[in-house]
Motif scaffolding. Sequence first.
Motif, PDB file in Angstrom:
ATOM      1  N   MET A   1       0.857  -1.176   0.000  1.00  0.00           N
ATOM      2  CA  MET A   1       0.000   0.000   0.000  1.00  0.00           C
ATOM      3  C   MET A   1       0.898   1.232   0.000  1.00  0.00           C
ATOM      4  O   MET A   1       1.769   1.372   0.850  1.00  0.00           O
ATOM      5  CB  MET A   1      -0.889  -0.016   1.236  1.00  0.00           C
ATOM      6  CG  MET A   1      -1.771   1.205   1.356  1.00  0.00           C
ATOM      7  SD  MET A   1      -2.766   1.252   2.854  1.00  0.00           S
ATOM      8  CE  MET A   1      -4.115   0.218   2.392  1.00  0.00           C
ATOM      9  N   ASN A   2       0.660   2.112  -0.976  1.00  0.00           N
ATOM     10  CA  ASN A   2       1.498   3.304  -1.023  1.00  0.00           C
ATOM     11  C   ASN A   2       1.015   4.344  -0.001  1.00  0.00           C
ATOM     12  O   ASN A   2      -0.039   4.209   0.604  1.00  0.00           O
ATOM     13  CB  ASN A   2       1.568   3.880  -2.442  1.00  0.00           C
ATOM     14  CG  ASN A   2       0.221   4.344  -2.962  1.00  0.00           C
ATOM     15  OD1 ASN A   2      -0.729   4.456  -2.203  1.00  0.00           O
ATOM     16  ND2 ASN A   2       0.147   4.619  -4.240  1.00  0.00           N
ATOM     17  N   GLN A   3       1.811   5.365   0.166  1.00  0.00           N
ATOM     18  CA  GLN A   3       1.553   6.355   1.213  1.00  0.00           C
ATOM     19  C   GLN A   3       0.270   7.145   0.957  1.00  0.00           C
ATOM     20  O   GLN A   3      -0.445   7.488   1.898  1.00  0.00           O
ATOM     21  CB  GLN A   3       2.745   7.304   1.309  1.00  0.00           C
ATOM     22  CG  GLN A   3       2.701   8.191   2.508  1.00  0.00           C
ATOM     23  CD  GLN A   3       3.963   9.003   2.664  1.00  0.00           C
ATOM     24  OE1 GLN A   3       4.778   9.059   1.759  1.00  0.00           O
ATOM     25  NE2 GLN A   3       4.133   9.625   3.803  1.00  0.00           N
ATOM     26  N   ALA A   4      -0.066   7.416  -0.301  1.00  0.00           N
ATOM     27  CA  ALA A   4      -1.274   8.176  -0.615  1.00  0.00           C
ATOM     28  C   ALA A   4      -2.523   7.403  -0.186  1.00  0.00           C
ATOM     29  O   ALA A   4      -3.458   7.981   0.375  1.00  0.00           O
ATOM     30  CB  ALA A   4      -1.326   8.498  -2.106  1.00  0.00           C
ATOM     31  N   LYS A   5      -2.527   6.102  -0.428  1.00  0.00           N
ATOM     32  CA  LYS A   5      -3.684   5.299  -0.034  1.00  0.00           C
ATOM     33  C   LYS A   5      -3.788   5.188   1.482  1.00  0.00           C
ATOM     34  O   LYS A   5      -4.897   5.127   2.024  1.00  0.00           O
ATOM     35  CB  LYS A   5      -3.612   3.923  -0.677  1.00  0.00           C
ATOM     36  CG  LYS A   5      -3.859   3.977  -2.165  1.00  0.00           C
ATOM     37  CD  LYS A   5      -3.913   2.610  -2.779  1.00  0.00           C
ATOM     38  CE  LYS A   5      -4.157   2.733  -4.278  1.00  0.00           C
ATOM     39  NZ  LYS A   5      -4.269   1.415  -4.905  1.00  0.00           N
ATOM     40  N   LEU A   6      -2.671   5.179   2.165  1.00  0.00           N
ATOM     41  CA  LEU A   6      -2.691   5.144   3.622  1.00  0.00           C
ATOM     42  C   LEU A   6      -3.293   6.433   4.184  1.00  0.00           C
ATOM     43  O   LEU A   6      -4.122   6.391   5.106  1.00  0.00           O
ATOM     44  CB  LEU A   6      -1.278   4.938   4.166  1.00  0.00           C
ATOM     45  CG  LEU A   6      -1.147   4.870   5.678  1.00  0.00           C
ATOM     46  CD1 LEU A   6      -1.894   3.670   6.225  1.00  0.00           C
ATOM     47  CD2 LEU A   6       0.309   4.828   6.074  1.00  0.00           C
TER      48      LEU A   6
ATOM     49  N   LEU B   1      -0.318   9.533  -8.044  1.00  0.00           N
ATOM     50  CA  LEU B   1      -0.062   8.665  -6.905  1.00  0.00           C
ATOM     51  C   LEU B   1      -1.202   7.700  -6.620  1.00  0.00           C
ATOM     52  O   LEU B   1      -1.023   6.737  -5.885  1.00  0.00           O
ATOM     53  CB  LEU B   1       0.228   9.496  -5.654  1.00  0.00           C
ATOM     54  CG  LEU B   1       1.464  10.404  -5.723  1.00  0.00           C
ATOM     55  CD1 LEU B   1       1.552  11.272  -4.490  1.00  0.00           C
ATOM     56  CD2 LEU B   1       2.709   9.556  -5.869  1.00  0.00           C
ATOM     57  N   LEU B   2      -2.374   7.950  -7.191  1.00  0.00           N
ATOM     58  CA  LEU B   2      -3.508   7.050  -6.975  1.00  0.00           C
ATOM     59  C   LEU B   2      -3.750   6.205  -8.203  1.00  0.00           C
ATOM     60  O   LEU B   2      -3.529   6.538  -9.287  1.00  0.00           O
ATOM     61  CB  LEU B   2      -4.785   7.829  -6.642  1.00  0.00           C
ATOM     62  CG  LEU B   2      -4.847   8.418  -5.255  1.00  0.00           C
ATOM     63  CD1 LEU B   2      -6.163   9.156  -5.065  1.00  0.00           C
ATOM     64  CD2 LEU B   2      -4.750   7.348  -4.205  1.00  0.00           C
TER      65      LEU B   2
ATOM     66  N   PHE C   1      -3.417  14.076  -5.211  1.00  0.00           N
ATOM     67  CA  PHE C   1      -2.758  12.793  -5.432  1.00  0.00           C
ATOM     68  C   PHE C   1      -2.997  12.290  -6.853  1.00  0.00           C
ATOM     69  O   PHE C   1      -2.101  11.737  -7.481  1.00  0.00           O
ATOM     70  CB  PHE C   1      -3.244  11.750  -4.426  1.00  0.00           C
ATOM     71  CG  PHE C   1      -2.760  11.962  -3.021  1.00  0.00           C
ATOM     72  CD1 PHE C   1      -1.554  12.591  -2.754  1.00  0.00           C
ATOM     73  CD2 PHE C   1      -3.493  11.502  -1.943  1.00  0.00           C
ATOM     74  CE1 PHE C   1      -1.103  12.774  -1.468  1.00  0.00           C
ATOM     75  CE2 PHE C   1      -3.051  11.679  -0.654  1.00  0.00           C
ATOM     76  CZ  PHE C   1      -1.848  12.311  -0.415  1.00  0.00           C
TER      77      PHE C   1
END
Length: 61
Positions: free
Chosen positions: A1-6, A60-61, A55
């Motif tokens: 899971m990337n930082q944007a989704k977190l 990033l998404l 994002f």
Amino acid sequence: MNQAKLVMAILALAGILAMFSIGIAIAAGSVLGILGGIVLVIAIFGTGFTLKRKFRDRGLL
């Protein structure tokens, strides 16, 4: 899971808790709590939608 989704997941949980606080304020009969909860929900949702657009623009998404 990337930082944007977190970040988006954390904001989603914050939104759920803010909506939950409105229910608690209704049960307690606190008009000030209800209004504060509504303002909090609007602020969290606004932040979430703004961040989602940023994002998405950055890929990033």
